[in-house]
Scaffold this motif. Structure first.
Motif, PDB file in Angstrom:
ATOM      1  N   THR A 312       0.824  -1.230   0.000  1.00 48.06           N
ATOM      2  CA  THR A 312       0.000   0.000   0.000  1.00 48.06           C
ATOM      3  C   THR A 312       0.844   1.261   0.000  1.00 48.06           C
ATOM      4  OG1 THR A 312      -0.098   0.014   2.417  1.00 48.06           O
ATOM      5  CG2 THR A 312      -1.811  -1.236   1.243  1.00 48.06           C
ATOM      6  N   LEU A 313       2.143   1.119   0.086  1.00 49.48           N
ATOM      7  CA  LEU A 313       3.037   2.280   0.147  1.00 49.48           C
ATOM      8  C   LEU A 313       3.531   2.648  -1.243  1.00 49.48           C
ATOM      9  CD1 LEU A 313       5.179   1.261   3.256  1.00 49.48           C
ATOM     10  CD2 LEU A 313       3.255   2.877   3.211  1.00 49.48           C
ATOM     11  N   PRO A 314       4.000   3.897  -1.385  1.00 52.80           N
ATOM     12  CA  PRO A 314       4.607   4.292  -2.661  1.00 52.80           C
ATOM     13  C   PRO A 314       5.810   3.394  -2.971  1.00 52.80           C
ATOM     14  CG  PRO A 314       4.158   6.221  -1.299  1.00 52.80           C
ATOM     15  CD  PRO A 314       3.895   5.027  -0.433  1.00 52.80           C
ATOM     16  N   ALA A 318       7.979   1.450  -0.327  1.00 52.43           N
ATOM     17  CA  ALA A 318       7.834   0.002  -0.272  1.00 52.43           C
ATOM     18  C   ALA A 318       9.194  -0.690  -0.368  1.00 52.43           C
ATOM     19  CB  ALA A 318       6.913  -0.474  -1.395  1.00 52.43           C
ATOM     20  N   HIS A 319      10.076  -0.180  -1.273  1.00 52.74           N
ATOM     21  CA  HIS A 319      11.420  -0.760  -1.406  1.00 52.74           C
ATOM     22  C   HIS A 319      12.210  -0.596  -0.112  1.00 52.74           C
ATOM     23  CE1 HIS A 319      15.198  -1.975  -3.205  1.00 52.74           C
ATOM     24  NE2 HIS A 319      15.753  -0.827  -2.776  1.00 52.74           N
TER      25      HIS A 319
END
Length: 504
Positions: A312-314, A318-319
């Motif tokens: 759900t993160l950009p 997310a990386h």
């Protein structure tokens, strides 16, 4: 009528033959035993050679002196007797006068003396039955040729004789044709010199025995510090660095003992300091690992939440979340491995032996990590033993994981037992390039990397070291080698502890 006179002989110093000393053939052994034996043998040999040499020289000088004294006495008496007899002797002579001449000379030379007189073709002797062959042709020729007194020692039937010959000349120096020879036995002189040799030979035995006794005493005195050094060295090798050597005297051995004590003291100080540093380092690792567990547990929970919400993160966030989760998991494994190594170092690791089916335990290890399809196995059924299941799982996982990461598939795991049933063997092989020769000796070292340029790896660098420590805890070992056909092979060997049902 001119009366013959005896020409004074030019007495030559007799040449006494020197006895030839034969060196005893000593079979020199390649190995004389200990240092004490070599010292005693060397001491005895020196004493023996000295005694033999001294005895031989003394025998030679004594023999020469005895023979010279005898020869001088015989030559003097013979010359005087010939002078006296020649004063009343007229030439030409007949056989009767020649016999009287020879007998008269023999009467003054002793009972064992034989005198032979030769005048042209006539020969007479003081004893008609005596053997005249002791007068050699060489001596007769020397008397006639040089026209002077000559003598010679001869041996006949193992009896020594002194044979003296002299010509009788006129006052003018012209030869009269009369030659006189005297034969005297040297048996008494030979027995005398033989007695000297026998006494000298008998004296060698007590000299050698005395030398051996002195050598034993000297060897004991010399070797006592050496034995003490050896004892102290063995104690140091066994781990007792407090052993010292008592210093006696001020010679080279005392200096050696003093240097040994100084070296031992310096070594003890260095080893004590190293041990203290090692204990502090291990305690530091254990303390740091223990202190990291609490914050690391919190970091693991946060990283797990972030990893679950990464979708759900950009993309960048997310990386970053997945990276934090992976590194946190790697740090957690590293801390766990450090804690495990600290237990081995402190001696706190213990075995929890349980009845285990080896084939099922190995299959469970591979299944838990998802390696079942990547590893070929050869597992005998029904083989049960008392092992620590958790530690056996750690050993198999580390060896197989190391083969999968650094080798090449297919990886094969084989478990077997020896014919006597005393050992369990597990081999993990791969089809890779194998281990570099310089890595074979260090593959079980902590944090060792075969590729020095590789600063990071998926593991902690402690996997093979932990596997080896677990094997040793079971009483076994692990060996690493390269196969002839290519690839590496790790061999685990552990003693087979039977289950109570299988025990005899």
């Amino acid at each position: 009528m001119r009366r013959p006179r005896v020409r004074r002989p030019l007495v030559r110093r007799p040449r006494v033959s020197r006895p030839r000393l034969r060196r005893p053939r000593l079979r020199v052994r390649r190995w004389f035993g200990g240092l004490r034996t070599r010292l005693v043998v060397a001491f005895v040999l020196v004493a023996l050679v000295s005694a033999v040499t001294t005895s031989a020289l003394a025998y030679r000088e004594s023999r020469t002196a005895v023979l010279e004294r005898k020869q001088d006495a015989v030559l003097t008496d013979f010359t005087n007797r010939v002078d006296q007899a020649a004063a009343d002797f007229d030439v030409p002579a007949d056989e009767a006068s020649l016999n009287r001449f020879a007998t008269g000379i023999a009467d003054g030379l002793g009972d064992d003396a034989l005198v032979v007189a030769r005048y042209r073709s006539l020969t007479a002797s003081s004893d008609a039955s005596a053997d005249r062959t002791r007068i050699t042709p060489a001596l007769r020729d020397a008397v006639r040729k040089y026209n002077r007194m000559s003598f010679q020692r001869v041996d006949l039937e193992e009896n020594p004789y002194l044979v003296v010959g002299t010509p009788v000349t006129f006052d003018s120096g012209a030869p009269s044709g009369l030659d006189v020879f005297a034969i005297t036995s040297l048996r008494a002189e030979r027995e005398h010199t033989a007695g000297l040799l026998y006494a000298a030979r008998n004296a060698i035995v007590p000299v050698v025995l005395l030398a051996a006794l002195l050598a034993l005493l000297a060897a004991g005195t010399v070797l006592r510090p050496v034995r003490e050094l050896g004892r102290a060295t063995r104690q140091h090798a066994a781990g007792d660095l407090t052993s010292r050597v008592r210093v006696r005297g001020s010679d080279e051995l005392a200096s050696l003992a003093h240097d040994f004590n100084e070296t031992a003291q310096a070594l003890e100080a260095s080893v004590t300091e190293l041990r203290e540093q090692d204990v502090r380092a291990k305690r530091f690792v254990a303390d740091v690992s223990h202190e990291l567990r609490t914050p690391l547990a919190a970091m693991t929970m946060v990283a797990t939440v972030l990893d679950e919400d990464a979708a759900t993160l950009p993309p960048d966030a997310a990386h970053a979340a997945r990276t934090v989760s992976d590194e946190t998991a790697r740090l957690s494994r590293l801390v766990d491995d450090l804690m495990e190594m600290s237990r081995f170092d402190s001696g706190a690791a213990r075995l929890n032996l349980t009845d285990t089916d080896l084939a099922e335990s190995v299959r469970a290890t591979l299944s838990l990590r998802g390696w079942t399809d990547r590893v070929a196995t050869d597992l005998p059924c029904g083989v049960r033993a008392l092992v620590d299941r958790r530690r056996l799982d750690v050993i198999v996982a580390n060896l197989v994981g190391n083969a999968l990461r650094h080798g090449a598939e297919p990886v094969t795991l084989t478990v077997s037992t020896d014919p006597e049933g005393d050992w369990i063997t597990a081999e993990v092989t791969d089809e890779g390039a194998g281990l570099p020769p310089e890595a074979l000796a260090h593959v079980f070292d902590r944090f060792y990397k075969a590729d020095s340029a590789r600063t990071r790896s998926e593991g902690s660098g402690l996997g093979t070291a932990i596997a080896l420590e677990n094997a040793r805890l079971h009483g076994g070992t692990i060996e690493a080698a390269n196969r002839a056909g290519g690839g590496a092979v790790f061999t685990l060997r552990m003693p087979w502890r039977l289950t109570p049902e299988e025990s005899p």
